[in-house]
Design an enzyme around this catalytic site. Structure first.
Site, PDB file in Angstrom:
ATOM      1  N   LYS A  47       9.413 -21.682  48.725  1.00 43.83           N
ATOM      2  CA  LYS A  47      10.135 -22.741  48.015  1.00 43.83           C
ATOM      3  C   LYS A  47       9.653 -24.122  48.462  1.00 43.83           C
ATOM      4  O   LYS A  47       9.719 -25.082  47.700  1.00 43.83           O
ATOM      5  CB  LYS A  47      11.636 -22.602  48.268  1.00 43.83           C
ATOM      6  N   ASP A  51      24.623 -30.032  54.061  1.00 37.21           N
ATOM      7  CA  ASP A  51      23.920 -28.814  53.663  1.00 37.21           C
ATOM      8  C   ASP A  51      22.548 -28.752  54.330  1.00 37.21           C
ATOM      9  O   ASP A  51      21.601 -29.406  53.894  1.00 37.21           O
ATOM     10  CB  ASP A  51      23.782 -28.772  52.138  1.00 37.21           C
TER      11      ASP A  51
END
Length: 567
Positions: free
Chosen positions: A68, A167
């Site tokens: 990713k 996050d």
């Protein structure tokens, strides 16, 4: 049916909206997380998920993870006899998640909501969309990961005061400040760092121990690809153990020799101090942009597996002067929020009163030239059109003028970023438009940017005096794919034989046993070899009951040997 997918750097997850709540979908192994890993066997068969990740230390040249991180670039990897880019690898994972959802529900998946880091640029977002397309999914919407987590948390708590979503995943770091009122989940500001995550902490850990485990420099003779994967896997396990203990052993085996040392949490914290410091800037930027003071935040909500690290939680506690909220499952929140968005798109009656608003996480603009005060011009200046943290969807227009007499063409370089010079920002694309030849400054050009809720950018440039208009949906200039090319790539991926879903458990546990055989020495290695022979004999019997019992016994034995099984 529309599903919600958290396409993560380390692990991915899929969830559905059912009976008024988000439900995580288990994969063929019964796990709620699927490692974002792809491995190609000698026969050309694709293994996806845990079976692939367990093969990485033993087959590093045929296995890849963390892809990713290079989605939206031209970087590729060779697995077996074929090259794959990050879009194709992501598509294989997405296709597996789609199959898991269909097996779990018995329904056909018609679309998906896929989450992306808030700071993904336009090129990365389009690459993610293409990955969904290659997987046979209609991507209904892209949602920022902290926004999805905020949606899951906000639906549960109905908080009135603003809260901050922190996050930190395997590859990226995002921050969002969110407010919930009258059923509206409003993102006030987002910020982040696309190159900061658990993988970076692993690299610091490797740097910390590399010289200590190999004082004689024997490992310099090892294949660098094989060694890199051995060190990465050991770092991941050591880092996870340090989340539960003040010390842990870092160990690898190469050519039947063990290389090991003890790592202390305090030493890791010191080595990772620069990374921990990098967590501050996105937090401060989001607070400034939202005009919210830190003391007015009701909660600091932790999301992402890397927030489990005690050194990260200590840094957060010091940063905010209070303990963060760890009630939300760090690995599940994003997928659960994506399922809420899927429910919203499906117009589920249970979500009739819920609305979501988001922001543009970065500034978008064009390259211009300005006067230097001496009769000349300075080029390469960034002219913002949509400022970061503008509520979306947004449409903004700026006017510009020609610089030279009888100029016949205007060239627009399109950028994202916060720097004054475009050289320090990210170029998204470019376009040209013809203008009538007139004295400089007499021809005006209007440039409109439109940024939608999926983070996609449309650019419209017009010349009012002539009525000429040019429009552009930003595409990746390095890979401008046509519909035909996308269809060809989809067909090529479909031709890759994927390991049968129902055999995934056997493949995963056998790959794990093979990894353990290479990781241990002496008596432990002999025992694992015997376990493998027994399990292979059970597989040869082709009797489902015999295989199931042998697999359960092998998993129990490996758990007792390793002391853990992590995702």
């Amino acid at each position: 049916m529309i599903i919600g997918i958290d396409l993560g750097t380390t692990n991915s997850a899929v969830a559905i909206w059912r009976d008024g709540e988000s439900v995580l979908v288990p994969n063929a192994l019964g796990d709620l997380l699927t490692p974002s890993a792809v491995s190609i066997t000698d026969t050309g068969e694709a293994l996806i998920g845990l079976a692939a990740r367990e093969r990485q230390p033993t087959h590093p040249k045929h296995t890849v993870t963390a892809f990713k991180r290079f989605i939206g670039t031209q970087q590729s990897v060779t697995l077996g006899k074929r090259k794959f880019d990050a879009e194709e690898l992501s598509a294989l994972v997405l296709r597996q998640l789609k199959a898991d959802a269909e097996a779990f529900t018995g329904e056909t998946v018609t679309g998906a909501v896929i989450t992306v880091p808030a700071y993904f640029n336009d090129r990365q977002r389009k690459a993610t969309r293409r990955a969904g397309d290659l997987a046979g999914l209609e991507v209904k919407r892209l949602v920022n990961e902290p926004t999805a987590a905020a949606l899951a948390f906000g639906i549960q708590t109905r908080e009135q005061e603003p809260f901050l979503v922190f996050d930190l995943g395997g590859g990226t770091f995002d921050v969002s400040i969110v407010e919930v009122f009258d059923g509206v989940v409003e993102v006030r500001a987002s910020s982040g760092d696309n190159r900061l995550g658990g993988e970076d902490f692993n690299e610091r850990l490797i740097d910390l121990v590399r010289a200590r485990i190999d004082p004689d420099k024997k490992l310099e003779k090892a294949d660098p690809v094989v060694l890199a994967e051995l060190l990465r896997a050991a770092a991941e396990r050591t880092r996870r153990k340090l989340s539960e203990s003040d010390e842990a052993e870092f160990a690898i085996v190469w050519k039947d020799e063990s290389f090991a040392t003890t790592v202390y949490a305090s030493a890791l914290e010191e080595a990772c101090a620069p990374l921990l410091q990098r967590l501050r800037d996105p937090v401060l930027r989001s607070l400034r942009d939202s005009n919210i003071r830190v003391e007015t935040l009701s909660e600091i909500v932790l999301v992402g597996g890397s927030t489990r690290m005690p050194i990260v939680r200590k840094a957060i506690t010091r940063m905010f002067g209070r303990f963060p909220n760890a009630t939300v499952h760090p690995d599940h929140a994003v997928a659960l929020g994506a399922a809420v968005q899927a429910g919203l798109l499906s117009r589920d009656v249970a979500l009739d009163e819920v609305r979501l608003t988001d922001v543009c996480p970065f500034t978008l603009g064009i390259e211009v030239a300005e006067g230097d005060g001496r009769g000349g011009y300075r080029e390469g200046i960034f002219s913002p059109i949509i400022d970061r943290n503008t509520p979306i969807p947004a449409s903004r227009v700026n006017s510009y003028h020609t610089l030279a007499d009888n100029q016949r063409e205007i060239h627009f370089g399109i950028y994202q970023g916060e720097a004054r010079e475009v050289a320090s920002n990210v170029k998204l694309g470019e376009m040209r438009i013809q203008v009538p030849p007139k004295p400089r400054g007499e021809v005006s050009i209007e440039c409109r940017f439109t940024y939608d809720t999926s983070g996609m950018l449309d650019v419209d440039v017009s010349v009012p005096s002539t009525g000429v208009t040019r429009s552009l949906v930003i595409m990746d200039q390095s890979d401008p794919l046509t519909e035909k090319q996308i269809a060809e790539r989809r067909d090529a991926l479909a031709a890759i034989k994927v390991h049968p879903r129902e055999e995934s458990e056997n493949a995963a546990v056998r790959a794990r046993a093979a990894r353990c055989y290479e990781s241990f020495l002496g008596r432990e290695r002999d025992i694992v070899g015997q376990w493998l022979s027994t399990f292979d004999g059970a597989l040869d019997s082709q009797d489902p009951r015999t295989i199931r019992e042998a697999r359960e016994q092998l998993v129990t034995a490996l758990d007792s040997l390793e002391g853990e099984r992590f995702l």
